[in-house]
Scaffold this active site. Structure first.
Site, PDB file in Angstrom:
ATOM      1  N   HIS A 136       0.828  -1.207   0.000  1.00 12.81           N
ATOM      2  CA  HIS A 136       0.000   0.000   0.000  1.00 12.81           C
ATOM      3  C   HIS A 136       0.872   1.271   0.000  1.00 12.81           C
ATOM      4  O   HIS A 136       0.701   2.144  -0.853  1.00 12.81           O
ATOM      5  CB  HIS A 136      -0.917  -0.036   1.223  1.00 12.81           C
ATOM      6  N   GLU A 137       1.789   1.352   0.942  1.00 11.11           N
ATOM      7  CA  GLU A 137       2.596   2.577   1.045  1.00 11.11           C
ATOM      8  C   GLU A 137       3.494   2.728  -0.181  1.00 11.11           C
ATOM      9  O   GLU A 137       3.678   3.823  -0.689  1.00 11.11           O
ATOM     10  CB  GLU A 137       3.446   2.572   2.325  1.00 11.11           C
TER      11      GLU A 137
HETATM   12  N1  PHE Z   1      -1.764   7.928   4.411  1.00 13.72           N
HETATM   13  C1  PHE Z   1      -1.605   6.806   5.279  1.00 13.72           C
HETATM   14  C2  PHE Z   1      -2.000   5.587   4.444  1.00 13.72           C
HETATM   15  O1  PHE Z   1      -3.108   5.269   4.270  1.00 13.72           O
HETATM   16  C3  PHE Z   1      -2.449   6.795   6.481  1.00 13.72           C
HETATM   17  C4  PHE Z   1      -2.149   7.860   7.481  1.00 13.72           C
HETATM   18  C5  PHE Z   1      -2.981   8.954   7.586  1.00 13.72           C
HETATM   19  C6  PHE Z   1      -1.073   7.740   8.321  1.00 13.72           C
HETATM   20  C7  PHE Z   1      -2.744   9.935   8.520  1.00 13.72           C
HETATM   21  C8  PHE Z   1      -0.837   8.701   9.256  1.00 13.72           C
HETATM   22  C9  PHE Z   1      -1.671   9.802   9.371  1.00 13.72           C
HETATM   23  O2  PHE Z   1      -1.210   4.976   3.855  1.00 13.72           O
HETATM   24 ZN    ZN Z   2      -2.954   5.056   2.117  1.00 13.78          ZN
END
Ligand code: PHE
Ligand code: ZN
Length: 890
Positions: free
Chosen positions: A302-303
């Site tokens: 995902h990341e």
């Molecule tokens: N953007 C991150 C994700 O979904 C989630 C996230 C949001 C992490 C806010 C920290 C703070 O991959």
């Molecule tokens: Zn995300």
């Protein structure tokens, strides 16, 4: 009594930022107590945006040291500083602004901005943490090139990391050192990151598809070097997958992942420097379960996938969050499904994919469906919010992914890929909207089907609620004709009730098959596209009245309403050749019967006979040895209480729990011999592998064990204890431990609890497992839980620990939380308030337990309401929690 509510921000009020900030140079003097940040911004007035000449920057919990504009120190009349902003007056068209300020990482318990975790320093900037580090236009549509210099004590912080490429490192005086980083890609502030501390690092060199050499690194606490191999392997698989499936390559020379012990969410996609909750990095067979391994692979995917869907193309504003999250969840789900199916023969691959789909859909139904009918209901692109961190929701993420999946279904893999390519061609380097994404997809759709469009489809982005699709089937034996009429309905929910909108029909793909009464297909599977309130389709050459297999593969996030006869469900659960709907039919039988039994139990406080249909379909699955083990484990799982409660007009958790317990007991008793055989037949001796084959066997074997334990079979206790003592992997150990704690006699569970803690107290993530098993045990009431919170290893400061104890109790311990005396609810409001003073984001999540108060049976409902009022009137409530409880009470 109502407290005042926060300020509402609306999507329609979007205004572009009147300045560009092409570059930012940051210099950090890092220390836990007081970090100084010097920021040098180049600002250029946008000629196309006519707003006042003031430059307004966000800043929170900061102390200003000095401010210079074009080399001149500003006097107090030339700027205005408030709690939330720094406004510089009369800024020329092009200027250089130098701001020096300080923040206090060690005092920062919110875990947003720059904070301390263990002995390290981390940042978390999404969505609005950057303003807690320095003053800036902290919004995703302002994109800048970052150059970052980090200075710190070498002994305290031997590693100094930030986004992009390392330019240089050098020693300074007095035991300090410095590192300089440069990220070649313009990015919004929410993707900025800094990490400082002492870590071990696993490295791997590899090449991208086009042959560029890249360095992959996974950093984690000293002593965890034996727990990062899987993360590294997952990262490399993610890289390869994005190249092959989407033609997308890693665009940096180096990609880093760092594990943090204290983290509010799962992980964060900062450009080139992902920061992860340690729970989604660290694993080896001895410490992590099959489920952990899979979750790690999917979060790493995902990341990593965000690097394109999120970072290269980002969001114009936070209303567009699903643009990156829905799409990236869809991508990680496909990644996991492809990994599960990799290397398997066709039929096994199909069932591995079905298992993945079942798990994703279960997640959606357990978290998103309730959200969609509660006070927080919102479209995947919300129209308004008070606190954006409250909108990292199941709707934006999971339903957002379902909406992308429907487009994938409507376009097909090839056109969908063409749409993705077009999206990047049009918008690489930009901050855009969901409309831009749909436009690219529509363009691709029209390349192959010029008469089609996504006009009606767009309503998924504007309207909340789970549509209900009613199905009418008529059969004319003389004309051999079958007609299917689909009718949709989606009443106003959540905010739609307060500010009504005219709801339009959704564009709903309904994949369907028609079966004869031996289970054979009567016609090829089709996907009907329902786009109006009601539509009818005709199927010819259908000689007998068919049983419809509806919403195959869960082709849309809707509720299906069809008056199935019992024997039709039995037919589908035994013969449907779509693995998803086959599973669904069994669950439908069980849910229907459980609701009926729960209502009867509530009326006469007695459990009636186990329904013969349920018993029969369940035992057929138990005997269906030709089916894949992991799939069979899903077939044999009685629907979780929450999923059943959710379907009741007046939710009655204790009644459902009671009947669920009795059903498991009875099934275990009646089928003890077969369950014992199933247990023995699915052992996985030899070397551990988390792949779907052996993981499926473990799931099935351990499920058999829980049925035997639930039914107090004479051999069960021995079997479970032996497995607990001699397990060679954490999956088996945890399964046995949970069975001993949740279903074992009191002679069994106290020693097991002591033993497990003694064996694993050195590993924080395993200790979390220990806590959550105890906190969710039906034996644990508020008193026992309070005892658990007095354990020296418990702390309110660590979100994982709070989730393992407080959340596990309030969300997974039906008996303890909903205990008749109402103590559970009081405990809940106490904890919301206690957490709110420490970490508002986490507190607001816990507060959402009260969302559904109005849908429970009256005694539960009144008590929850009283606790919500108590929270709402607390004098110093955070904006986060205030939004949640005021919506619940409105
Ligand atoms: N953007 C991150 C994700 O979904 C989630 C996230 C949001 C992490 C806010 C920290 C703070 O991959
Ligand atoms: Zn995300």
């Amino acid at each position: 009594m109502r407290t005042e509510t926060g300020i509402t921000i609306r999507r329609e009020d979007y205004q572009p930022y009147p300045f560009l900030i092409p570059t930012i140079e940051l210099e950090f003097e890092l220390s836990a107590e007081r970090t100084q940040v010097r920021s040098r911004l180049v600002v250029e007035r946008r000629k196309d945006v006519l707003i006042s000449s003031d430059l307004i920057l966000n800043g929170e919990d900061l102390t200003l040291v000095s401010l210079e504009l074009n080399g001149v120190v500003l006097s107090q009349t030339q700027y205005t500083l408030t709690e939330a902003t720094l406004t510089v007056h009369n800024v020329p068209d092009r200027a250089e602004l130098v701001i020096v300020g300080t923040c206090q990482p060690a005092q920062n318990t919110s875990l947003s901005g720059l904070y301390v975790s263990g002995k390290h320093l981390f940042t978390q900037c999404e969505p609005q943490g950057f303003r807690r580090i320095t003053w800036f236009a902290d919004r995703p549509d302002v994109m800048s090139i970052y150059r970052v210099t980090l200075r710190a004590s070498r002994s305290e912080f031997p590693l100094l990391l930030s986004n992009g490429n390392l330019l240089q490192q050098r020693e300074l005086e007095a035991g300090r050192h410095e590192a300089q980083w440069h990220d070649p890609f313009a990015k919004p502030s929410y993707l900025f990151a800094v990490v400082a501390g002492d870590f071990v690092c696993r490295e791997h060199h590899t090449r991208t598809a086009s042959g560029r050499e890249v360095l992959l690194q996974v950093y984690s606490d000293v002593g965890t070097e034996d727990q990062t191999e899987w993360a590294m392997e997952s990262l490399e698989r993610a890289l390869r997958w994005d190249e092959t499936r989407f033609g997308l390559e890693l665009d940096l020379d180096r990609f880093m992942i760092v594990a943090a012990r204290d983290f509010n969410m799962g992980a964060m996609e900062n450009k080139g420097l992902n920061i992860f909750n340690a729970a989604y990095v660290l694993a080896n067979p001895n410490t992590a379960t099959d489920g952990n391994f899979q979750a790690i692979e999917s979060v790493i995917g995902h990341e990593y996938f965000h690097n394109w869907t999120g970072n290269r193309v980002t969001c114009r504003d936070w209303f567009e969050l699903s643009l990156k999250e829905g799409l990236t969840v869809f991508r990680d789900q496909e990644f996991t499904a492809d990994m599960m199916a990799a290397g398997l023969p066709a039929t096994e691959a199909a069932s591995a994919r079905a298992v993945q789909r079942i798990d994703d859909v279960m997640g959606l139904r357990l978290s998103q469906y309730p959200e969609d009918r509660g006070p927080m209901a919102h479209p995947i692109r919300p129209e308004s919010y008070q606190e954006i961190s409250n909108f990292y929701t199941a709707t934006v993420y999971s339903k957002g992914a379902e909406v992308i999946r429907m487009m994938h279904t409507l376009l097909g893999e090839q056109a969908f890929r063409a749409g993705m390519d077009e999206y990047f061609r049009r918008h690489d380097g930009q901050a855009v909207t969901c409309d831009d994404f749909i436009n690219a997809m529509q363009w691709a759709l029209q390349q192959t089907a010029p008469q089609k469009n996504l006009d009606v489809f767009r309503h998924w982005y504007r309207q909340a609620g789970t549509p209900r699709v009613s199905v009418q089937l008529q059969h004319d034996p003389v004309a051999k004709r079958c007609t299917v009429t689909l009718t949709q309905d989606c009443p106003a929910v959540g905010v739609e009730k307060a500010s009504p909108i005219v709801k339009q029909p959704f564009h709903i793909p309904v994949t369907l098959g028609l079966l004869d009464d031996t289970g054979k297909s009567l016609s090829p599977q089709v996907t009907l596209e329902l786009k109006e309130a009601s539509q009818t389709w005709v199927f010819d050459n259908i000689s007998t009245r068919p049983t419809p297999s509806l919403l195959r593969n869960f082709s849309a996030p809707v509720l299906i309403d069809y008056a199935y006869q019992d024997q039709e469900l039995a037919l589908l659960s035994a013969h449907d050749d779509n693995a998803f709907t086959r599973w669904e039919a069994g669950q439908e039988i069980a849910s229907r019967k459980m609701i009926a039994l729960a209502q009867a139990w509530r009326q006469h406080a007695k459990f009636e006979e186990l329904d013969p249909l349920l018993a029969k379909s369940w035992s057929a699955s138990l005997l269906a040895k030709d089916l894949d083990a992991g799939y069979r484990a899903r077939l044999l799982s009685i629907p979780p209480s929450h999923a059943v409660i959710e379907r009741m007009a007046h939710m009655d958790p204790l009644a459902v729990l009671e009947v669920r317990t009795r059903i498991r007991e009875q099934l275990g008793t009646t089928h003890a011999a077969t369950l014992l055989n199933t247990y023995q037949a699915n052992l996985t001796p030899g070397q551990y592998s988390p792949s779907p084959g052996p993981a499926g066997k473990r799931a099935l074997k351990n499920l058999a064990l829980t049925y035997l334990m639930a039914s107090k079979h004479p051999e069960a206790a021995n079997l479970t204890q032996t497995q607990f003592r001699h397990a060679t992997n954490m999956t088996d150990r945890m399964a046995a431990f949970t069975a001993l704690i949740h279903d074992g006699s009191s002679e069994l569970n106290a020693p097991a609890a002591t033993q497990f803690y003694e064996d694993w107290q050195h590993d924080q993530l395993v200790v979390d497992k220990w806590f959550s098993t105890l906190a969710s045990s039906p034996r644990t009431g508020v008193n026992e839980l309070t005892g658990l919170m007095a354990h020296p290893a418990f702390t309110m400061r660590n979100p994982n620990r709070v989730r393992a104890v407080v959340f596990a109790f309030c969300m997974s311990n039906t008996r303890g939380f909903h205990a008749q005396d109402g103590q559970g609810y009081h405990f809940w409001s106490d904890q919301v308030l206690a957490l709110d003073a420490i970490n508002p984001e986490i507190a607001a999540r816990l507060a959402r337990v009260g969302d559904q108060w109005a849908r429970f049976i009256p005694e539960v409902s009144q008590r929850l309401h009283a606790q919500l009022e108590r929270i709402a009137t607390h004098p110093t409530l955070s904006r986060n929690t205030l939004e949640i409880v005021s919506k619940a009470l409105s």
